[in-house]
Design an enzyme around this catalytic site. Structure first.
Site, PDB file in Angstrom:
ATOM      1  N   ARG A 291     -11.488 -22.048 -58.914  1.00 34.88           N
ATOM      2  CA  ARG A 291     -10.681 -21.946 -60.138  1.00 34.88           C
ATOM      3  C   ARG A 291     -11.546 -22.437 -61.295  1.00 34.88           C
ATOM      4  O   ARG A 291     -11.828 -23.619 -61.406  1.00 34.88           O
ATOM      5  CB  ARG A 291      -9.441 -22.836 -59.956  1.00 34.88           C
ATOM      6  CG  ARG A 291      -8.351 -22.656 -60.973  1.00 34.88           C
ATOM      7  CD  ARG A 291      -7.367 -23.813 -60.888  1.00 34.88           C
ATOM      8  NE  ARG A 291      -7.912 -25.004 -61.501  1.00 34.88           N
ATOM      9  CZ  ARG A 291      -7.663 -26.250 -61.111  1.00 34.88           C
ATOM     10  NH1 ARG A 291      -6.872 -26.500 -60.099  1.00 34.88           N
ATOM     11  NH2 ARG A 291      -8.216 -27.277 -61.738  1.00 34.88           N
ATOM     12  N   HIS A 295      -5.987 -26.355 -64.009  1.00 38.70           N
ATOM     13  CA  HIS A 295      -4.842 -25.853 -63.231  1.00 38.70           C
ATOM     14  C   HIS A 295      -3.930 -24.976 -64.096  1.00 38.70           C
ATOM     15  O   HIS A 295      -3.537 -23.879 -63.704  1.00 38.70           O
ATOM     16  CB  HIS A 295      -4.069 -27.048 -62.668  1.00 38.70           C
ATOM     17  CG  HIS A 295      -2.805 -26.681 -61.970  1.00 38.70           C
ATOM     18  ND1 HIS A 295      -2.785 -26.027 -60.759  1.00 38.70           N
ATOM     19  CD2 HIS A 295      -1.505 -26.858 -62.322  1.00 38.70           C
ATOM     20  CE1 HIS A 295      -1.523 -25.826 -60.385  1.00 38.70           C
ATOM     21  NE2 HIS A 295      -0.731 -26.312 -61.322  1.00 38.70           N
ATOM     22  N   TYR A 304     -11.105 -34.836 -63.053  1.00 35.14           N
ATOM     23  CA  TYR A 304     -11.268 -34.894 -61.595  1.00 35.14           C
ATOM     24  C   TYR A 304     -12.416 -34.033 -61.041  1.00 35.14           C
ATOM     25  O   TYR A 304     -12.606 -33.951 -59.844  1.00 35.14           O
ATOM     26  CB  TYR A 304      -9.956 -34.544 -60.877  1.00 35.14           C
ATOM     27  CG  TYR A 304      -9.327 -33.219 -61.301  1.00 35.14           C
ATOM     28  CD1 TYR A 304      -9.732 -32.034 -60.721  1.00 35.14           C
ATOM     29  CD2 TYR A 304      -8.339 -33.175 -62.269  1.00 35.14           C
ATOM     30  CE1 TYR A 304      -9.161 -30.822 -61.100  1.00 35.14           C
ATOM     31  CE2 TYR A 304      -7.757 -31.979 -62.651  1.00 35.14           C
ATOM     32  CZ  TYR A 304      -8.166 -30.806 -62.064  1.00 35.14           C
ATOM     33  OH  TYR A 304      -7.608 -29.609 -62.449  1.00 35.14           O
TER      34      TYR A 304
HETATM   35  C1  TPP Z   1       7.168 -27.700 -53.108  1.00 32.42           C
HETATM   36  C2  TPP Z   1       6.321 -28.067 -54.290  1.00 32.42           C
HETATM   37  N1  TPP Z   1       5.694 -29.252 -54.329  1.00 32.42           N
HETATM   38  C3  TPP Z   1       4.925 -29.565 -55.388  1.00 32.42           C
HETATM   39  C4  TPP Z   1       4.785 -28.701 -56.442  1.00 32.42           C
HETATM   40  C5  TPP Z   1       3.932 -29.078 -57.649  1.00 32.42           C
HETATM   41  N2  TPP Z   1       2.700 -28.268 -57.673  1.00 32.42           N
HETATM   42  C6  TPP Z   1       2.608 -27.173 -58.462  1.00 32.42           C
HETATM   43  S1  TPP Z   1       1.158 -26.400 -58.305  1.00 32.42           S
HETATM   44  C7  TPP Z   1       0.594 -27.524 -57.184  1.00 32.42           C
HETATM   45  C8  TPP Z   1      -0.777 -27.373 -56.575  1.00 32.42           C
HETATM   46  C9  TPP Z   1      -0.878 -26.206 -55.667  1.00 32.42           C
HETATM   47  O1  TPP Z   1      -2.199 -25.975 -55.312  1.00 32.42           O
HETATM   48  P1  TPP Z   1      -2.674 -24.726 -54.465  1.00 32.42           P
HETATM   49  O2  TPP Z   1      -1.672 -24.405 -53.424  1.00 32.42           O
HETATM   50  O3  TPP Z   1      -4.047 -24.995 -54.006  1.00 32.42           O
HETATM   51  O4  TPP Z   1      -2.640 -23.507 -55.490  1.00 32.42           O
HETATM   52  P2  TPP Z   1      -3.399 -23.291 -56.878  1.00 32.42           P
HETATM   53  O5  TPP Z   1      -2.546 -23.912 -57.948  1.00 32.42           O
HETATM   54  O6  TPP Z   1      -4.735 -23.927 -56.782  1.00 32.42           O
HETATM   55  O7  TPP Z   1      -3.477 -21.828 -57.049  1.00 32.42           O
HETATM   56  C10 TPP Z   1       1.558 -28.507 -56.950  1.00 32.42           C
HETATM   57  C11 TPP Z   1       1.381 -29.656 -56.046  1.00 32.42           C
HETATM   58  C12 TPP Z   1       5.470 -27.470 -56.371  1.00 32.42           C
HETATM   59  N3  TPP Z   1       5.374 -26.546 -57.325  1.00 32.42           N
HETATM   60  N4  TPP Z   1       6.214 -27.158 -55.282  1.00 32.42           N
END
Ligand code: TPP
Length: 415
Positions: A291, A295, A304
């Site tokens: 990425r 985020h 980080y």
């Molecule tokens: C069930 C749940 N827990 C926590 C969150 C908060 N949250 C949103 S995005 C994220 C990170 C997800 O990372 P990843 O699966 O690696 O996907 P990326 O954002 O890198 O595409 C988190 C913890 C959420 N949306 N849903």
């Protein structure tokens, strides 16, 4: 963007007999076949072109997609990136509430959409806006959710694309259920579920993969390992050598691919989709990518990760790699590159113009489509909002009349 190219390739054969490469001597020994071997990903991510876009030795297991498919992939990746940059800019102008960029992940986002048919179902997360526009969904409709105007801007049933999912991993369960239902009704629909590296730690991911495996649901679980879950690095997410092993544990054949190699991503996904379509059950693909942006626009990634890491991935840019390879193939030159760039600019200009128009939204529509049968609580809340809006409107009218009366009085006084 025009109709996506769909390539038919043979399904992966997962019978132990097909993967056993035995000499006459070992055949005599009659060692029982190890069914787990057929499920294992390649020891290293599949690559077909190197970081500079030079072709690597051909692989018998992954036929290279034809040149016209790769040229279309390039075109959509360029437009997809321009869309992504535009969307990020719209957040700064207050036109979008939030935008999670997919910059750097173009090979995955667009490759996945070229691997499926328009009749297949796609289950995206918040990160997949670029994939959705590559599926020819109107970009304004795609951004409606992130503008905060409506639950989903496109018709999920008509576009065979679920709303973008923010609760992590819930879409994997939806995909498994839908795919099972389609197969049950005798249709050869494939469901492709996007998932992030972090979300593979969620229970729903494991339930979705297990259900699909047990009931042979035609799902492709496509893990984009972009190395971060917001600020949590991959090393805190798994101790497995590859996230693809998470499929193996459930009996799902799995593969890992260089997610910044567009040729390999399309080749691997073509095969995964063919495997599912042929009735062999699910397939899991892990794409190693990065990425490039924070985020979302609300995140500060410098807290980080360091710039040197980001720069190292800049050198593996998927668009530059594919462009170099297409030039070697003789299917891309300065003229075509300029033409695609101009098309991308026009696409962004049109998006900008349409996103700059203030939408009119009925606040009460917030309550529509949440449940087929609204709950008593929702009915009550809807009535509360309706009454508040009506009171506000009445107050505004009174204020206006009072202002008019004051104006008339002042005018008389002045005469
Ligand atoms: C069930 C749940 N827990 C926590 C969150 C908060 N949250 C949103 S995005 C994220 C990170 C997800 O990372 P990843 O699966 O690696 O996907 P990326 O954002 O890198 O595409 C988190 C913890 C959420 N949306 N849903």
């Amino acid at each position: 963007m025009g109709a996506p190219h769909v390539q038919e390739v043979p399904a992966v054969t997962t019978t132990p007999q097909a993967v056993r490469r035995t000499s006459p001597r070992t055949r005599r020994a009659a060692t029982p076949p190890d069914p787990a071997r057929a499920l294992l990903p390649s020891p290293e991510p599949v690559r077909m072109i190197d970081d500079q876009g030079n072709r690597l030795p051909e692989r018998a297991d992954y036929p290279e997609p034809p040149a016209d498919a790769l040229r279309e992939l390039y075109r959509r990746m360029v437009i997809g990136r321009r869309f992504d940059v535009q969307a990020t800019t719209l957040t700064k102008q207050g036109r979008l509430a939030v935008y999670p960029s997919a910059r750097g992940q173009e090979a995955c986002q667009v490759g996945a959409m070229l691997a499926v048919r328009p009749t297949d179902w796609v289950f995206p997360t918040y990160r997949e806006s670029m994939a959705l526009v590559s599926r020819d969904i109107d970009p304004v409709e795609v951004l409606t959710l992130l503008r905060g105007d409506w639950h989903c801007g496109y018709d999920p049933a008509a576009r065979r694309t679920a709303p973008q999912c923010t609760p992590l991993a819930t879409q994997t369960v939806h995909a498994a259920g839908l795919a099972y239902g389609e197969a049950y009704q005798g249709r050869d629909t494939v469901a492709l579920a996007f998932i992030g590296d972090g979300a593979t730690s969620e229970g729903d991911f494991h339930e979705g993969v297990n259900f699909a495996a047990v009931f042979k649901a035609p799902v492709v679980f496509f893990v984009q390992n972009n190395r971060y879950a917001i600020s949590v690095p991959l090393s805190r997410q798994t101790a497995a050598p590859s996230l693809a092993y998470k499929g193996v544990g459930y009996g799902v054949p799995s593969e890992q691919v260089d997610g910044n190699d567009p040729v390999a991503v399309l080749a691997v996904l073509n095969r995964a989709v063919a495997h599912a379509r042929a009735g062999n059950g699910p397939f899991l693909v892990e794409a190693h990518t990065y990425r490039m942006e924070p985020h979302t626009n609300a995140d500060d990634a410098s807290r980080y990760r360091d710039g040197a890491e980001v720069d190292a991935w800049r050198d593996r840019d998927p668009i530059a790699r594919l462009a170099a390879y297409l030039r070697q193939l003789g299917v891309l030159d300065d003229g075509t590159e300029a033409g695609v760039a101009a098309e991308a600019e026009a696409y962004a200009a049109d998006l900008r113009a349409r996103m700059n128009v203030q939408p009119t939204v009925d606040p009460l529509s917030l309550f529509d489509h949440v449940f087929a049968e609204p709950t008593p609580q929702l009915v009550e809340q809807r009535e509360q909002v309706r009454a508040e809006l009506a009171a506000d409107a009445e107050q505004a009218e009174d204020d206006e009349q009072a202002a008019d009366a004051r104006g008339a009085h002042d005018e008389q006084g002045a005469r």
